[in-house]
Design an enzyme around this catalytic site. Structure first.
Site, PDB file in Angstrom:
ATOM      1  N   THR A  54      55.110  15.071  12.861  1.00  5.08           N
ATOM      2  CA  THR A  54      55.810  14.860  14.130  1.00  5.08           C
ATOM      3  C   THR A  54      55.982  16.182  14.874  1.00  5.08           C
ATOM      4  O   THR A  54      55.736  16.273  16.088  1.00  5.08           O
ATOM      5  CB  THR A  54      57.181  14.211  13.881  1.00  5.08           C
ATOM      6  OG1 THR A  54      56.990  12.930  13.261  1.00  5.08           O
ATOM      7  CG2 THR A  54      57.941  14.023  15.184  1.00  5.08           C
ATOM      8  N   ARG A  84      49.640  10.414  18.207  1.00  6.85           N
ATOM      9  CA  ARG A  84      50.828   9.589  18.434  1.00  6.85           C
ATOM     10  C   ARG A  84      51.473   9.865  19.785  1.00  6.85           C
ATOM     11  O   ARG A  84      51.902   8.949  20.480  1.00  6.85           O
ATOM     12  CB  ARG A  84      51.824   9.854  17.300  1.00  6.85           C
ATOM     13  CG  ARG A  84      53.218   9.326  17.537  1.00  6.85           C
ATOM     14  CD  ARG A  84      54.162   9.838  16.462  1.00  6.85           C
ATOM     15  NE  ARG A  84      55.528   9.371  16.669  1.00  6.85           N
ATOM     16  CZ  ARG A  84      56.538   9.702  15.879  1.00  6.85           C
ATOM     17  NH1 ARG A  84      56.335  10.501  14.848  1.00  6.85           N
ATOM     18  NH2 ARG A  84      57.752   9.253  16.132  1.00  6.85           N
ATOM     19  N   HIS A 137      50.491   4.975  11.793  1.00  5.81           N
ATOM     20  CA  HIS A 137      50.020   5.923  10.773  1.00  5.81           C
ATOM     21  C   HIS A 137      48.662   5.480  10.210  1.00  5.81           C
ATOM     22  O   HIS A 137      48.480   5.324   8.999  1.00  5.81           O
ATOM     23  CB  HIS A 137      51.037   6.074   9.642  1.00  5.81           C
ATOM     24  CG  HIS A 137      52.239   6.871  10.026  1.00  5.81           C
ATOM     25  ND1 HIS A 137      52.206   8.243  10.156  1.00  5.81           N
ATOM     26  CD2 HIS A 137      53.503   6.485  10.312  1.00  5.81           C
ATOM     27  CE1 HIS A 137      53.418   8.668  10.504  1.00  5.81           C
ATOM     28  NE2 HIS A 137      54.216   7.627  10.619  1.00  5.81           N
ATOM     29  N   ARG A 169      51.013  18.253   2.568  1.00  6.02           N
ATOM     30  CA  ARG A 169      52.277  18.815   2.101  1.00  6.02           C
ATOM     31  C   ARG A 169      52.352  18.737   0.584  1.00  6.02           C
ATOM     32  O   ARG A 169      51.709  17.875  -0.039  1.00  6.02           O
ATOM     33  CB  ARG A 169      53.446  18.037   2.727  1.00  6.02           C
ATOM     34  CG  ARG A 169      54.827  18.612   2.408  1.00  6.02           C
ATOM     35  CD  ARG A 169      55.910  17.795   3.078  1.00  6.02           C
ATOM     36  NE  ARG A 169      57.239  18.320   2.808  1.00  6.02           N
ATOM     37  CZ  ARG A 169      58.373  17.741   3.207  1.00  6.02           C
ATOM     38  NH1 ARG A 169      58.313  16.603   3.901  1.00  6.02           N
ATOM     39  NH2 ARG A 169      59.535  18.277   2.919  1.00  6.02           N
TER      40      ARG A 169
END
Length: 411
Positions: free
Chosen positions: A100, A140, A150, A185
């Protein structure tokens, strides 16, 4: 006796002077090293510090040990992204990887000839090319969830071309070139962050999971909870669900699911399925134009800017205190999460090594080019300094000519 004493004093004085000279030389060398040494260690020409824009990014670790071999073609990521042409950046947004924040960077923080139009109260921005009303970014915050919430690699690669053809029919005359990017991540941190998000009521149940032209059946993808959401679930409950899509999410979203029968777990044996998914995810990750790591924000910024030849207005910030960071778990729980995300652990280890090698390669290449530019500038400066001396010699020729004329006259 006096002569002997005088001679002895002379020898002592000579020895003292010699020692003073040696000590003075040592002190001089030490002082010289203190001033020159740090500058020389920067790798910049003449011991000078590199430009200010390089100080923004961390210095590559000289002691980093490579785990995997990658050819130079895998490390080179200098693309000729043509924003005025038909090139499109496609952002594959994996949940809880910092996507985001990165997505907002793409629409609000890139220095563009025509910036994205982001209006207050609207979730999406308009990112047109400088020369026509056509988008250069599929994400997005630009096109919305046009391929599903997603959407993964399998969905995006089959969906994006058709969506853009419908949005911009005039562009059908020339084929587009798609540059896929994503963020990864640390799997344990990502898993804990997703659990906290689900615990607060997130479901992502509107995701399509489209594969081979259809969505999975309820038998292929059973829910982990009853009711509208899974809010309030404990970490133990989250880990105990065998159908939890949080498990190995990064591998699943980067792999070609068509290779393993999509969500049909009976298509091939479990061990073979896991191996195919991991290898497919590694292959697709290598083939992407760019990927970053949440744990290395400045390096992620550096590689994106050098890959696409685009600059961010404000530097990326490293936030180590996240919601996942506030979760206290014991060692047994961490090991359990690592087991549930074994494929993600392997992928992240692979991706981290490739990421670090790309960063080191780019920095070394940039430093080498910088040294060559500095050398050329010094040579050019010396050449310019030599020009006034040559001009000064021009008036000196007049006396020489007068002298020759005088000789001729006398002759």
């Amino acid at each position: 006796m006096r002569r002997r004493r005088a001679g002895g004093r002379t020898m002592v004085e000579r020895a003292s002077k010699f020692l003073l000279v040696v000590a003075g030389s040592a002190c001089f060398m030490l002082i010289l090293y203190q001033y020159a040494g740090p500058g020389l260690s920067l790798g910049a020409p003449g011991g000078r510090a590199p430009p200010d824009d390089l100080d923004l990014f961390p210095t590559p670790d000289p002691h980093y040990e490579k785990k995997y071999y990658f050819p130079v073609r895998e490390l080179e990521r200098s693309l000729r992204f043509d924003m005025k042409g038909d090139d499109v950046i496609v952002f594959l947004h994996i949940q809880k990887t910092g996507g985001t924040t990165f997505g907002r960077h793409l629409v609000q923080n890139v220095r563009l000839e025509v910036p994205c139009d982001c209006r207050p109260g609207q979730k999406k921005c308009t990112c047109y090319r400088p020369n026509r009303r056509e988008t250069w970014l599929f994400s997005r915050f630009s096109t919305g969830w046009s391929c599903g919430l997603h959407a993964d690699w399998t969905e995006l690669t089959n969906c994006v071309p058709g969506v853009l053809d419908r949005r911009d029919p005039a562009a059908l005359r020339t084929p587009r070139k798609f540059y896929y990017i994503t963020l990864l991540r640390d799997p344990v941190s990502r898993y804990l962050s997703e659990w906290r998000h689900v615990q607060r009521g997130a479901t992502w149940k509107t995701s399509l999971h489209m594969c081979d032209g259809r969505t999975p059946t309820p038998e292929e993808l059973p829910p982990c909870y009853e009711g509208t959401d899974w809010s309030g679930c404990t970490l133990q409950e989250f880990m105990d669900c065998p159908y939890n899509l949080a498990n190995n999410r990064q591998v699943r979203m980067l792999a070609d699911l068509s290779l393993v029968g999509c969500y049909n777990l009976s298509f091939i044996p479990e061990g073979k399925r896991a191996q195919l998914l991991l290898e497919s995810a590694k292959k697709n990750l290598r083939g992407m134009a760019f990927f970053g790591l949440t744990e290395f924000q400045r390096k992620t910024q550096y590689l994106f800017e050098r890959t696409f030849n685009l600059k961010f207005i404000r530097p990326f910030m490293q936030y180590n205190s996240t919601r996942a960071g506030g979760v206290e778990v014991d060692e047994d729980t961490i090991r359990r999460i690592e087991e549930l995300n074994d494929l993600d652990m392997q992928l992240y280890d692979y991706a981290k090594d490739l990421f670090q090698q790309r960063y080191q390669y780019k920095r070394q290449l940039e430093r080498r080019e910088q040294r060559l530019r500095s050398r050329e500038e010094r040579l050019l400066h010396r050449a310019k300094e030599a020009l006034p001396g040559e001009d000064a010699e021009e008036p000196g020729r007049v006396p020489t000519e007068d002298y020759m004329s005088h000789i001729i006259e006398k002759w």
